[in-house]
Design an enzyme around this catalytic site. Structure first.
Site, PDB file in Angstrom:
ATOM      1  N   HIS A 197      -8.518  -4.403  -0.607  1.00 25.72           N
ATOM      2  CA  HIS A 197      -7.174  -3.878  -0.400  1.00 25.72           C
ATOM      3  C   HIS A 197      -6.260  -4.837   0.362  1.00 25.72           C
ATOM      4  O   HIS A 197      -5.052  -4.613   0.422  1.00 25.72           O
ATOM      5  CB  HIS A 197      -7.239  -2.527   0.317  1.00 25.72           C
ATOM      6  CG  HIS A 197      -5.959  -1.772   0.287  1.00 25.72           C
ATOM      7  ND1 HIS A 197      -5.241  -1.542  -0.876  1.00 25.72           N
ATOM      8  CD2 HIS A 197      -5.227  -1.200   1.293  1.00 25.72           C
ATOM      9  CE1 HIS A 197      -4.146  -0.868  -0.592  1.00 25.72           C
ATOM     10  NE2 HIS A 197      -4.109  -0.646   0.706  1.00 25.72           N
TER      11      HIS A 197
ATOM     12  N   SER B  14       0.834  -1.197   0.000  1.00 24.27           N
ATOM     13  CA  SER B  14       0.000   0.000   0.000  1.00 24.27           C
ATOM     14  C   SER B  14       0.876   1.257   0.000  1.00 24.27           C
ATOM     15  O   SER B  14       1.630   1.483  -0.945  1.00 24.27           O
ATOM     16  CB  SER B  14      -0.980  -0.045   1.167  1.00 24.27           C
ATOM     17  OG  SER B  14      -1.955   0.968   1.061  1.00 24.27           O
ATOM     18  N   GLN B  15       0.812   2.087   1.039  1.00 25.64           N
ATOM     19  CA  GLN B  15       1.719   3.221   1.096  1.00 25.64           C
ATOM     20  C   GLN B  15       3.167   2.751   0.953  1.00 25.64           C
ATOM     21  O   GLN B  15       3.988   3.380   0.271  1.00 25.64           O
ATOM     22  CB  GLN B  15       1.561   3.978   2.412  1.00 25.64           C
ATOM     23  CG  GLN B  15       2.575   5.103   2.600  1.00 25.64           C
ATOM     24  CD  GLN B  15       2.474   5.751   3.968  1.00 25.64           C
ATOM     25  OE1 GLN B  15       1.924   6.841   4.101  1.00 25.64           O
ATOM     26  NE2 GLN B  15       2.975   5.077   4.985  1.00 25.64           N
TER      27      GLN B  15
END
Length: 324
Positions: A303, A187-188
């Site tokens: 996600h 993700s980030q």
């Protein structure tokens, strides 16, 4: 949840409309030169209180953006005496480096493992220890709008710079082989991985997993989930400033870093991911410059993506790049 983004066959051909700033290279060269004017000062303090017998753990501090102290963990197979390939990992949005015993995978696979704490984060789901001493103009709660009207003040300028310095810190330890360095993150952390891959020319591999911070023109309009939605909420209040915000974000778009990628890359995406929509991930993947690239697609996942299944894929893919 049903599919909401482009069909897979269209994703494989999708290209971002993000426009790279003319001074993109100069901006990042100047930023890193400024950071390197500070002594890296990497300190590795052995921890003997972790209760772990199979790994050696070091509490790390190094100088990131502005010379600010950034924390990390450095984990080695117990008793390591010869330099090892090193995996540098970056953390997802809101999380910090956490506790040392949660980072056993890569040392267990026989590699050195460096985990960077993320400045100002570490209170959303995993604890962190690195403050962000830089203030900003008014921002929507979160990190996406801190300094968003000026690329020099934007939060991720500091984070991406910290990440480059984290790689340099990891390479500075005598038990790492600097010529065999990989970057990974979810993700980030995947978005930071792409930035590092575009800013450091001699990595041997990167593995951005469901990466955030990619294809901002599409991301800001195709999903209303945070963190991307933070930008929309800011612009609801600060009317008329959208173009200024878009300009700033273009300096931090994973698509532009991907276009400079010089290492083999393993991406992943999930077709029901409304946090980091698959089109934004494919935008970076399709722009990625190195020919040795692959992407794992998880058809019915949000996600969380591949989770441990993607880790298994990485365990089969990354060692071949690190030990070649």
């Amino acid at each position: 949840m049903s599919l909401f983004d482009l069909p897979l066959d269209e994703l494989r051909d999708y290209r971002s409309r993000s426009v790279e700033p003319e001074d993109f290279v100069a901006f990042w060269s100047q930023t890193l030169d400024e950071a390197r004017s500070h002594d890296l000062g990497a300190r590795f303090e052995r921890r003997t209180d972790t209760g772990l017998a199979t790994v050696d753990v070091y509490d790390v501090t190094f100088a990131g953006f502005g010379g600010h102290p950034v924390k990390g963990w450095f984990v080695l197979p117990a008793g390591t005496t010869e330099p090892l390939p090193v995996v540098v990992e970056f953390i997802g949005y809101g999380g910090g480096r956490g506790l040392a015993h949660t980072h056993l995978l890569w040392a267990s696979a026989g590699f050195a493992h460096f985990v960077m704490d993320t400045r100002g984060q570490g209170s959303g789901w995993v604890v962190g220890d690195t403050p962000d001493p830089v203030g900003s103009a008014p921002a929507f709660p979160g990190f996406m709008t801190r300094g968003i009207e000026d690329p020099h003040a934007f939060y991720y300028r500091r984070v991406f710079t910290d990440a480059v310095r984290a790689v340099e810190a990891a390479r500075s330890h005598p038990l790492t082989d600097a010529t065999r360095t990989a970057a990974i993150g979810v993700s980030q952390g995947g978005g930071i991985t792409l930035a590092v891959g575009g800013l450091i020319p001699d990595l041997v591999a990167i593995a951005p997993d469901v990466p955030f911070l990619c294809d901002f023109p599409r991301a800001l309009t195709v999903t209303d989930r945070t963190p991307y939605r933070e930008v929309g909420n800011y612009l609801k209040t600060h009317r008329g400033r959208a173009e200024r915000a878009r300009t700033t974000l273009s300096y931090f778009d994973g698509v532009h870093f991907a276009a400079r990628g010089q290492a083999p890359a393993l991406f992943s995406t999930a077709l029901e991911d409304m946090t980091c929509p698959p089109s934004t991930v494919f935008a970076a993947f399709n722009a990625y410059a190195h020919q040795d690239k692959a992407i794992e697609v998880y058809d019915f996942n949000d996600h969380e993506g591949g989770g441990p299944f993607q880790q298994a894929v990485q365990l089969g893919w990354l060692p071949g790049r690190l030990t070649a």
